[in-house]
Design a protein around this motif. Sequence first.
Motif, short mmCIF file in Angstrom:
data_model
loop_
_atom_site.label_atom_id
_atom_site.label_comp_id
_atom_site.label_asym_id
_atom_site.label_seq_id
_atom_site.Cartn_x
_atom_site.Cartn_y
_atom_site.Cartn_z
N GLN A 134 0.69 -1.26 -0.07
CA GLN A 134 -0.08 0.09 0.08
C GLN A 134 0.96 1.29 0.08
O GLN A 134 1.92 1.27 0.80
CB GLN A 134 -1.01 0.04 1.38
CG GLN A 134 -2.00 1.16 1.44
CD GLN A 134 -2.68 1.17 2.66
OE1 GLN A 134 -2.23 1.56 3.64
NE2 GLN A 134 -4.02 0.63 2.44
N VAL A 135 0.57 2.40 -0.79
CA VAL A 135 1.06 3.64 -0.69
C VAL A 135 -0.08 4.54 -0.22
O VAL A 135 -0.99 4.76 -0.89
CB VAL A 135 1.46 3.86 -2.15
CG1 VAL A 135 2.11 5.22 -2.10
CG2 VAL A 135 2.46 3.12 -2.32
N HIS A 136 0.38 5.39 0.91
CA HIS A 136 -0.62 6.11 1.39
C HIS A 136 -0.14 7.58 1.35
O HIS A 136 0.87 7.82 1.61
CB HIS A 136 -0.97 5.95 3.08
CG HIS A 136 -1.59 6.78 3.56
ND1 HIS A 136 -3.09 6.97 3.50
CD2 HIS A 136 -1.54 7.87 4.56
CE1 HIS A 136 -3.55 7.77 4.30
NE2 HIS A 136 -2.56 8.56 4.83
N ASP A 137 -0.95 8.58 0.70
CA ASP A 137 -0.48 9.81 0.66
C ASP A 137 -1.02 10.72 1.76
O ASP A 137 -2.22 10.79 2.16
CB ASP A 137 -1.04 10.48 -0.70
CG ASP A 137 -0.69 11.99 -0.87
OD1 ASP A 137 0.32 12.19 -1.20
OD2 ASP A 137 -1.56 12.74 -0.81
N SER A 138 0.04 11.50 2.60
CA SER A 138 -0.48 11.98 3.70
C SER A 138 -1.37 13.57 3.52
O SER A 138 -2.26 13.70 4.51
CB SER A 138 0.89 12.58 4.30
OG SER A 138 1.65 13.32 3.71
N LEU A 139 -1.40 13.88 2.41
CA LEU A 139 -1.99 15.18 2.22
C LEU A 139 -3.45 14.84 1.89
O LEU A 139 -4.44 15.21 2.20
CB LEU A 139 -1.40 16.23 1.05
CG LEU A 139 -2.09 17.52 0.99
CD1 LEU A 139 -2.08 18.24 2.28
CD2 LEU A 139 -1.45 18.21 -0.16
N SER A 140 -3.48 13.86 0.68
CA SER A 140 -4.98 13.82 0.20
C SER A 140 -5.83 12.57 1.14
O SER A 140 -7.00 12.54 1.01
CB SER A 140 -4.89 13.30 -1.17
OG SER A 140 -4.22 12.11 -1.37
N ASN A 143 -5.15 6.04 -0.75
CA ASN A 143 -4.49 4.99 -0.74
C ASN A 143 -4.34 4.43 -2.18
O ASN A 143 -5.25 4.10 -3.10
CB ASN A 143 -5.03 3.86 0.06
CG ASN A 143 -4.88 4.16 1.41
OD1 ASN A 143 -3.93 4.69 1.96
ND2 ASN A 143 -5.99 3.98 2.21
N ASN A 144 -2.91 4.02 -2.56
CA ASN A 144 -2.67 3.35 -4.12
C ASN A 144 -3.50 4.37 -5.18
O ASN A 144 -4.06 3.58 -6.11
CB ASN A 144 -3.11 1.96 -3.96
CG ASN A 144 -3.07 1.21 -3.04
OD1 ASN A 144 -1.83 1.53 -2.51
ND2 ASN A 144 -3.67 0.43 -2.66
N SER A 145 -3.48 5.45 -4.92
CA SER A 145 -4.10 6.65 -5.79
C SER A 145 -3.31 7.84 -6.18
O SER A 145 -2.17 7.83 -6.75
CB SER A 145 -5.65 6.88 -5.49
OG SER A 145 -6.06 7.70 -6.34
N THR A 146 -3.72 8.83 -5.56
CA THR A 146 -3.05 10.13 -5.88
C THR A 146 -1.94 10.39 -5.06
O THR A 146 -2.00 9.75 -3.69
CB THR A 146 -4.03 11.28 -5.63
OG1 THR A 146 -5.09 11.05 -6.48
CG2 THR A 146 -3.32 12.63 -5.74
N ILE A 147 -0.66 10.66 -5.31
CA ILE A 147 0.37 11.28 -4.59
C ILE A 147 0.64 12.67 -4.88
O ILE A 147 0.44 13.16 -5.89
CB ILE A 147 1.59 10.59 -4.67
CG1 ILE A 147 2.26 10.53 -6.25
CG2 ILE A 147 1.53 8.80 -4.18
CD1 ILE A 147 3.47 9.73 -6.38
N THR A 148 1.10 13.53 -3.80
CA THR A 148 1.39 14.98 -3.83
C THR A 148 2.83 15.23 -3.68
O THR A 148 3.40 15.07 -2.67
CB THR A 148 0.60 15.47 -2.63
OG1 THR A 148 -0.72 15.03 -2.52
CG2 THR A 148 0.57 16.94 -2.87
N PRO A 149 3.28 16.19 -4.65
CA PRO A 149 4.75 16.42 -4.96
C PRO A 149 4.91 17.32 -3.57
O PRO A 149 4.18 18.17 -3.08
CB PRO A 149 4.80 17.33 -5.98
CG PRO A 149 3.77 16.61 -6.78
CD PRO A 149 2.44 16.39 -5.98
N ASN A 150 6.24 17.06 -3.07
CA ASN A 150 6.73 17.76 -1.89
C ASN A 150 5.65 17.45 -0.56
O ASN A 150 5.71 18.44 0.33
CB ASN A 150 6.63 19.31 -2.11
CG ASN A 150 7.69 19.79 -3.28
OD1 ASN A 150 8.75 19.33 -3.56
ND2 ASN A 150 7.09 20.68 -4.14
#
Length: 237
Positions: A134-140, A143-150
């Motif tokens: 799993q990849v979790h994006d802290s801002l949005s 999970n397993n979808s959008t990732i946010t630069p910086n």
Amino acid sequence: MRKLNLWLYDNHLTEDPNDYFGKVKPNGTITNRGIAQQIREEGSEFGEETIYNLLTLGDKMKARFLAEGYTLNTPLCYGHIGVSGVFEGSSAKYENGKHKISASFTQGSELRKNLEDVTIDVLGVAPTGPIIGQVHDSLSGENNSTITPNNVIKINGDKIKIDGNLPEVGLYLVNAADGTKTKVEQIIENEPKQIIAMVPALTAGEYELQVVTQFSNGGHVLKEARQYTFEHLLLVE
């Protein structure tokens, strides 16, 4: 008849050492460009570029209509937009962060027909190399979808610790469109089951996440690096 290959992985959610879960072995990633090439090779009278443009335009139209509240009904899938989160009181308003808009999809008739024609070949217990679950994006919060630069992502898996001195070792984000590979330089936490890292300043697009490591549970680094590519494409908007 189509065939899917299945690897077995330890099921850590139970105490039974004989419990495993199955995971389909990926055969690669297919894009609109690849589909356009295949359609052309199968004898379409239209050129590859025309087919590609129509497929891409079709995706844009489907996304637009879904966002406008239409239900998608295609041979591939059925889709609709929903809102999650609790609304407190009959006069409550939608609040970003507290509520979330997302799309849900189920298989359509054509996909269901294709899946009925599939056989499964169980390959046995999966190799002991790295695997991302799993990849979790802290801002949005995705999970397993959008990732946010910086911003920070949390990567969960097994044997994913970045370890070793070979030049190819590292954590990478690879642009799916042109193959441009960007190394993730800021790694905050680096453990066998979890990596916390800062997403580089990427341009908009779809990206593959790759782990290349010499890590071994035995306490020594492997002579050769092992690579694992996460099966989900990650979106930078």
